[in-house]
Write an enzyme that holds these catalytic residues in place. Structure first.
Site, PDB file in Angstrom:
ATOM      1  CD  GLU A 205      -5.871 -47.526-118.596  1.00  0.00           C
ATOM      2  OE1 GLU A 205      -6.433 -47.352-117.956  1.00  0.00           O
ATOM      3  OE2 GLU A 205      -4.722 -47.950-118.853  1.00  0.00           O
ATOM      4  CG  ASP A 242      -4.667 -53.562-113.762  1.00  0.00           C
ATOM      5  OD1 ASP A 242      -3.834 -53.866-113.011  1.00  0.00           O
ATOM      6  OD2 ASP A 242      -4.062 -52.488-114.479  1.00  0.00           O
ATOM      7  CE  LYS A 339      -3.495 -54.511-121.177  1.00  0.00           C
ATOM      8  NZ  LYS A 339      -2.394 -54.353-120.159  1.00  0.00           N
ATOM      9  CB  SER A 369      -1.804 -46.585-120.723  1.00  0.00           C
ATOM     10  OG  SER A 369      -0.770 -47.175-121.117  1.00  0.00           O
TER      11      SER A 369
END
Length: 427
Positions: A205, A242, A339, A369
């Site tokens: 990322e 996270d 998402k 990702s």
């Protein structure tokens, strides 16, 4: 005329060089919408199913030709002649056509590509920006970015158990200023790591993935970078985490297998986070602090620190209204990560976000990702006035393209653009 006349699906590559799906939707007036689907590395058990070919002789089994075939066959036939502006009808037709509870027959990647491309085509037909088409005249809130500057966990080959250490420049007066602040912290962190002799290679990322000695060193490096960049941790730039705890939850224990091999019960994991919140007051948000099916642990975490910080459910909720409803009723978490590929249609994504808002939960629109050059989520964040976006670091074009789209949207909105700052975390 917004009637669908042609749909075409293809296999393309994502930011990791793995196949994914892209769809084009053509309308009778000549308008066209295109959308590409992302893919995750740390995926929740309850996510909609991403269809892969399984042919080990091609892309190591990760091909998406079957998903593209479904788009060009069954889906194209079923949607031909339908009105692209009727998003709910389009998505409902694909869900019914699939016939499974997890979109496993046609593939959530096939369905989502068409769902998003349909929205783009309809927006194009109305000569309207995507954010305005989806959100109406009230879509004017730019998100506070959560910028991933140190990668660990499943996103990097290093000694850090927690997956993402992010900075959130909430003290800015505009999105463009927030982006500048985050970029300056990112570049300062590179200098901090280099000075300590660490690698500045980046993870999936775009954040750095150094071989740090501990999880504590990771967060302390972030704090050092914020300070050296001229900002104040907790006052104008916050820390968001996270851990992706499901990734290190084994046999009923939380195991820090990448660092010190320590094991913790759910109660001990909650105490770990409570200690961090006390020790590092710049922490604004923790995502997936507990494993996806550790509901008791999640409840304890929420009761312990939920009044102080944002607790985001990603693997816990998987953008699924059914699981979110369970969490709301149980008093678990106070925010949902959004998402689109976890649930597989735009309609269901919007339904989950509305449910969260009605319950007083915040929402964080997120990338995966494995991304593409498609900036759809930038428009989605503004359309829904989510107030927060998580789309990677200040490197890699697959991340930067989302930030650049938000800059364009802010410019277009002009004086009507709203940047929520710390209010983005209010419930």
């Amino acid at each position: 005329m917004t009637t669908i006349v042609r749909i075409f699906g293809r296999e393309i590559l994502d930011s990791r060089g793995n196949p994914t799906v892209e769809a084009d939707v053509y309308l009778a007036d000549g308008s066209m919408g295109r959308a590409a689907v992302p893919s995750g590395a740390s995926t929740g058990e309850h996510e909609a199913v991403e269809l892969r070919d399984g042919d080990k002789g091609r892309y190591l089994g990760k091909g998406c030709l079957n998903a593209a075939k479904h788009i060009n066959g069954e889906i194209a036939t079923a949607l031909h002649g339908k009105d692209a502006t009727q998003q709910g009808e389009i998505d409902g037709a694909m869900i019914a056509l699939d016939g499974t509870p997890n979109k496993g027959r046609l593939g959530a990647n096939a369905i989502l590509a068409v769902s998003m491309a349909t929205a783009r085509a309809a927006a194009a037909a109305q000569r309207t920006p995507l954010y305005r088409y989806l959100g109406g005249v009230g879509a004017n809130t730019l998100p506070v970015p959560m910028m991933n500057i140190i990668n660990g966990g499943a996103h990097a080959d290093n000694s850090v158990d927690l997956q993402e250490f992010m900075v959130a420049p909430f003290g800015a007066k505009s999105f463009s200023e927030a982006l500048r602040m985050g970029v300056e912290v990112f570049h300062t962190l590179k200098k901090v790591l280099s000075k300590k002799g660490y690698s500045t290679a980046v993870g999936d990322e775009g954040g750095f993935a150094p071989m740090l000695k501990s999880n504590e060193e990771a967060i302390e490096s972030c704090l050092e970078a914020i300070t050296q960049a001229g900002f104040k941790p907790g006052e104008n730039v916050g820390i968001c985490l996270d851990p992706a705890s499901s990734e290190f939850f084994k046999g009923g224990k939380y195991v820090f297998k990448k660092s010190d091999k320590s094991e913790r019960t759910s109660e001990q994991m909650v105490e770990f986070w409570a200690n961090w919140v006390r020790q590092y007051p710049a922490i604004l948000s923790i995502e997936d602090g507990m494993a996806e099916d550790d509901w008791a642990g999640w409840k304890l975490l929420t009761d312990t620190v939920g009044s102080k910080i944002q607790l985001v459910g990603d693997d816990l909720f998987v953008t699924n209204s059914t699981r979110l409803k369970q969490g709301i009723e149980g008093g678990v978490a106070n925010s949902i990560l959004v998402k689109v590929n976890q649930i597989g249609t735009l309609t269901e994504t919007l339904e989950a976000m509305q449910m969260a808002a009605n319950a007083g939960y915040t929402a964080v629109v997120s990338h995966r990702s494995g991304e593409t050059e498609d900036p759809f989520i930038a428009d989605l964040a503004v359309a829904t006035n989510a107030g927060q976006i998580k789309t990677g670091s200040a490197s890699r074009t697959d991340r930067i393209c989302k930030y650049n789209q938000l800059l364009r949207i802010e410019e277009r909105l002009g004086s009507s653009a709203v940047f929520p700052g710390r209010k983005a975390y209010s419930r």
